[in-house]
Motif scaffolding. Structure first.
Motif, PDB file in Angstrom:
ATOM      1  N   SER A   1      47.021  49.174  20.363  1.00  0.00           N
ATOM      2  CA  SER A   1      47.107  47.717  20.188  1.00  0.00           C
ATOM      3  C   SER A   1      47.540  47.005  21.461  1.00  0.00           C
ATOM      4  O   SER A   1      47.226  45.841  21.665  1.00  0.00           O
ATOM      5  CB  SER A   1      48.067  47.368  19.053  1.00  0.00           C
ATOM      6  N   LYS A   2      48.262  47.687  22.342  1.00  0.00           N
ATOM      7  CA  LYS A   2      48.715  47.044  23.570  1.00  0.00           C
ATOM      8  C   LYS A   2      47.560  46.750  24.507  1.00  0.00           C
ATOM      9  O   LYS A   2      47.641  45.856  25.329  1.00  0.00           O
ATOM     10  CB  LYS A   2      49.740  47.925  24.272  1.00  0.00           C
ATOM     11  N   THR A   3      46.456  47.492  24.418  1.00  0.00           N
ATOM     12  CA  THR A   3      45.344  47.281  25.332  1.00  0.00           C
ATOM     13  C   THR A   3      44.364  46.237  24.818  1.00  0.00           C
ATOM     14  O   THR A   3      43.422  45.902  25.509  1.00  0.00           O
ATOM     15  CB  THR A   3      44.588  48.600  25.581  1.00  0.00           C
ATOM     16  N   LYS A   4      44.572  45.720  23.607  1.00  0.00           N
ATOM     17  CA  LYS A   4      43.645  44.743  23.047  1.00  0.00           C
ATOM     18  C   LYS A   4      43.819  43.357  23.665  1.00  0.00           C
ATOM     19  O   LYS A   4      42.917  42.544  23.633  1.00  0.00           O
ATOM     20  CB  LYS A   4      43.820  44.642  21.535  1.00  0.00           C
ATOM     21  N   TYR A   5      44.976  43.099  24.205  1.00  0.00           N
ATOM     22  CA  TYR A   5      45.268  41.777  24.733  1.00  0.00           C
ATOM     23  C   TYR A   5      45.522  41.849  26.234  1.00  0.00           C
ATOM     24  O   TYR A   5      46.141  42.777  26.720  1.00  0.00           O
ATOM     25  CB  TYR A   5      46.482  41.189  24.020  1.00  0.00           C
ATOM     26  N   ARG A   6      45.041  40.841  26.925  1.00  0.00           N
ATOM     27  CA  ARG A   6      45.241  40.782  28.371  1.00  0.00           C
ATOM     28  C   ARG A   6      46.723  40.608  28.686  1.00  0.00           C
ATOM     29  O   ARG A   6      47.421  39.836  28.055  1.00  0.00           O
ATOM     30  CB  ARG A   6      44.461  39.607  28.946  1.00  0.00           C
ATOM     31  N   GLU A   7      47.167  41.339  29.641  1.00  0.00           N
ATOM     32  CA  GLU A   7      48.562  41.241  30.053  1.00  0.00           C
ATOM     33  C   GLU A   7      48.778  39.877  30.688  1.00  0.00           C
ATOM     34  O   GLU A   7      48.032  39.446  31.550  1.00  0.00           O
ATOM     35  CB  GLU A   7      48.859  42.344  31.064  1.00  0.00           C
ATOM     36  N   SER A   8      49.824  39.180  30.266  1.00  0.00           N
ATOM     37  CA  SER A   8      50.081  37.861  30.833  1.00  0.00           C
ATOM     38  C   SER A   8      50.576  38.006  32.271  1.00  0.00           C
ATOM     39  O   SER A   8      51.188  38.995  32.636  1.00  0.00           O
ATOM     40  CB  SER A   8      51.111  37.109  29.990  1.00  0.00           C
ATOM     41  N   ASN A   9      50.274  37.017  33.055  1.00  0.00           N
ATOM     42  CA  ASN A   9      50.633  36.980  34.475  1.00  0.00           C
ATOM     43  C   ASN A   9      49.995  38.109  35.278  1.00  0.00           C
ATOM     44  O   ASN A   9      50.505  38.508  36.314  1.00  0.00           O
ATOM     45  CB  ASN A   9      52.154  37.003  34.661  1.00  0.00           C
ATOM     46  N   MET A  10      48.897  38.620  34.786  1.00  0.00           N
ATOM     47  CA  MET A  10      48.212  39.730  35.428  1.00  0.00           C
ATOM     48  C   MET A  10      47.722  39.345  36.825  1.00  0.00           C
ATOM     49  O   MET A  10      47.695  40.177  37.723  1.00  0.00           O
ATOM     50  CB  MET A  10      47.049  40.121  34.522  1.00  0.00           C
ATOM     51  N   LEU A  11      47.346  38.087  37.014  1.00  0.00           N
ATOM     52  CA  LEU A  11      46.816  37.645  38.298  1.00  0.00           C
ATOM     53  C   LEU A  11      47.828  36.821  39.101  1.00  0.00           C
ATOM     54  O   LEU A  11      47.482  36.257  40.125  1.00  0.00           O
ATOM     55  CB  LEU A  11      45.539  36.823  38.079  1.00  0.00           C
ATOM     56  N   LYS A  12      49.050  36.782  38.631  1.00  0.00           N
ATOM     57  CA  LYS A  12      50.076  35.992  39.305  1.00  0.00           C
ATOM     58  C   LYS A  12      50.229  36.452  40.752  1.00  0.00           C
ATOM     59  O   LYS A  12      50.371  37.631  41.036  1.00  0.00           O
ATOM     60  CB  LYS A  12      51.406  36.140  38.579  1.00  0.00           C
ATOM     61  N   GLY A  13      50.147  35.502  41.682  1.00  0.00           N
ATOM     62  CA  GLY A  13      50.300  35.810  43.093  1.00  0.00           C
ATOM     63  C   GLY A  13      49.031  36.312  43.760  1.00  0.00           C
ATOM     64  O   GLY A  13      49.040  36.661  44.926  1.00  0.00           O
ATOM     65  N   LYS A  14      47.914  36.338  43.037  1.00  0.00           N
ATOM     66  CA  LYS A  14      46.672  36.879  43.590  1.00  0.00           C
ATOM     67  C   LYS A  14      45.753  35.802  44.151  1.00  0.00           C
ATOM     68  O   LYS A  14      44.819  36.100  44.857  1.00  0.00           O
ATOM     69  CB  LYS A  14      45.888  37.649  42.515  1.00  0.00           C
ATOM     70  N   LEU A  15      46.014  34.523  43.830  1.00  0.00           N
ATOM     71  CA  LEU A  15      45.155  33.436  44.279  1.00  0.00           C
ATOM     72  C   LEU A  15      45.408  33.158  45.758  1.00  0.00           C
ATOM     73  O   LEU A  15      46.508  32.785  46.155  1.00  0.00           O
ATOM     74  CB  LEU A  15      45.425  32.174  43.455  1.00  0.00           C
ATOM     75  N   ASN A  16      44.378  33.346  46.566  1.00  0.00           N
ATOM     76  CA  ASN A  16      44.522  33.152  48.010  1.00  0.00           C
ATOM     77  C   ASN A  16      43.992  31.800  48.474  1.00  0.00           C
ATOM     78  O   ASN A  16      44.422  31.293  49.496  1.00  0.00           O
ATOM     79  CB  ASN A  16      43.772  34.255  48.768  1.00  0.00           C
ATOM     80  N   TYR A  17      43.051  31.228  47.720  1.00  0.00           N
ATOM     81  CA  TYR A  17      42.418  29.993  48.175  1.00  0.00           C
ATOM     82  C   TYR A  17      41.981  29.176  46.973  1.00  0.00           C
ATOM     83  O   TYR A  17      41.462  29.722  45.998  1.00  0.00           O
ATOM     84  CB  TYR A  17      41.203  30.315  49.034  1.00  0.00           C
ATOM     85  N   MET A  18      42.180  27.856  47.040  1.00  0.00           N
ATOM     86  CA  MET A  18      41.655  26.942  46.034  1.00  0.00           C
ATOM     87  C   MET A  18      41.116  25.727  46.770  1.00  0.00           C
ATOM     88  O   MET A  18      41.801  25.148  47.615  1.00  0.00           O
ATOM     89  CB  MET A  18      42.740  26.517  45.050  1.00  0.00           C
ATOM     90  N   ALA A  19      39.888  25.370  46.473  1.00  0.00           N
ATOM     91  CA  ALA A  19      39.248  24.239  47.136  1.00  0.00           C
ATOM     92  C   ALA A  19      40.020  22.955  46.865  1.00  0.00           C
ATOM     93  O   ALA A  19      40.603  22.770  45.802  1.00  0.00           O
ATOM     94  CB  ALA A  19      37.807  24.094  46.648  1.00  0.00           C
ATOM     95  N   GLU A  20      40.006  22.047  47.846  1.00  0.00           N
ATOM     96  CA  GLU A  20      40.724  20.775  47.713  1.00  0.00           C
ATOM     97  C   GLU A  20      40.180  19.936  46.563  1.00  0.00           C
ATOM     98  O   GLU A  20      40.905  19.197  45.923  1.00  0.00           O
ATOM     99  CB  GLU A  20      40.647  19.988  49.017  1.00  0.00           C
ATOM    100  N   ASP A  21      38.886  20.069  46.270  1.00  0.00           N
ATOM    101  CA  ASP A  21      38.267  19.276  45.208  1.00  0.00           C
ATOM    102  C   ASP A  21      38.202  20.043  43.879  1.00  0.00           C
ATOM    103  O   ASP A  21      37.416  19.719  42.999  1.00  0.00           O
ATOM    104  CB  ASP A  21      36.876  18.821  45.626  1.00  0.00           C
ATOM    105  N   PHE A  22      39.043  21.022  43.689  1.00  0.00           N
ATOM    106  CA  PHE A  22      39.025  21.866  42.502  1.00  0.00           C
ATOM    107  C   PHE A  22      39.107  21.055  41.210  1.00  0.00           C
ATOM    108  O   PHE A  22      38.396  21.322  40.246  1.00  0.00           O
ATOM    109  CB  PHE A  22      40.170  22.886  42.556  1.00  0.00           C
ATOM    110  N   ASP A  23      39.975  20.047  41.176  1.00  0.00           N
ATOM    111  CA  ASP A  23      40.176  19.265  39.958  1.00  0.00           C
ATOM    112  C   ASP A  23      39.167  18.116  39.785  1.00  0.00           C
ATOM    113  O   ASP A  23      39.161  17.456  38.750  1.00  0.00           O
ATOM    114  CB  ASP A  23      41.596  18.680  39.938  1.00  0.00           C
ATOM    115  N   ASP A  24      38.324  17.875  40.770  1.00  0.00           N
ATOM    116  CA  ASP A  24      37.340  16.795  40.666  1.00  0.00           C
ATOM    117  C   ASP A  24      36.241  17.170  39.656  1.00  0.00           C
ATOM    118  O   ASP A  24      35.899  18.344  39.496  1.00  0.00           O
ATOM    119  CB  ASP A  24      36.690  16.529  42.025  1.00  0.00           C
ATOM    120  N   SER A  25      35.705  16.146  38.999  1.00  0.00           N
ATOM    121  CA  SER A  25      34.599  16.374  38.056  1.00  0.00           C
ATOM    122  C   SER A  25      33.351  16.786  38.793  1.00  0.00           C
ATOM    123  O   SER A  25      33.068  16.331  39.894  1.00  0.00           O
ATOM    124  CB  SER A  25      34.307  15.104  37.252  1.00  0.00           C
TER     125      SER A  25
END
Length: 64
Positions: free
Chosen positions: A34-58
């Motif tokens: 049952s532990k493998t059925k759900y994604r571990e929370s914060n699994m990608l925490k600290g892995k984001l290296n880049y986010m575009a400046e217009d990420f939130d734009d429509s």
């Protein structure tokens, strides 16, 4: 199938086939764990290296 019966079946296999049986048993254990059925929370925490400046734009096609 009883544990003893399973052991008797495995005894007749060669080494490579026994390795496949072990791999399959491990697969089944993780499949039904049952532990493998759900994604571990914060699994990608600290892995984001880049986010575009217009990420939130429509997106142009969705602007109202």
């Amino acid at each position: 199938m009883a544990y003893a019966e399973l052991l008797e079946e495995v005894k007749g296999l060669n080494e490579s086939d026994m390795a496949e049986v072990v791999d399959f048993v491990r697969f089944l254990k993780t499949k039904y764990n049952s532990k493998t059925k759900y994604r571990e929370s914060n699994m990608l925490k600290g892995k984001l290296n880049y986010m575009a400046e217009d990420f939130d734009d429509s997106i142009d096609g969705f602007k109202g």
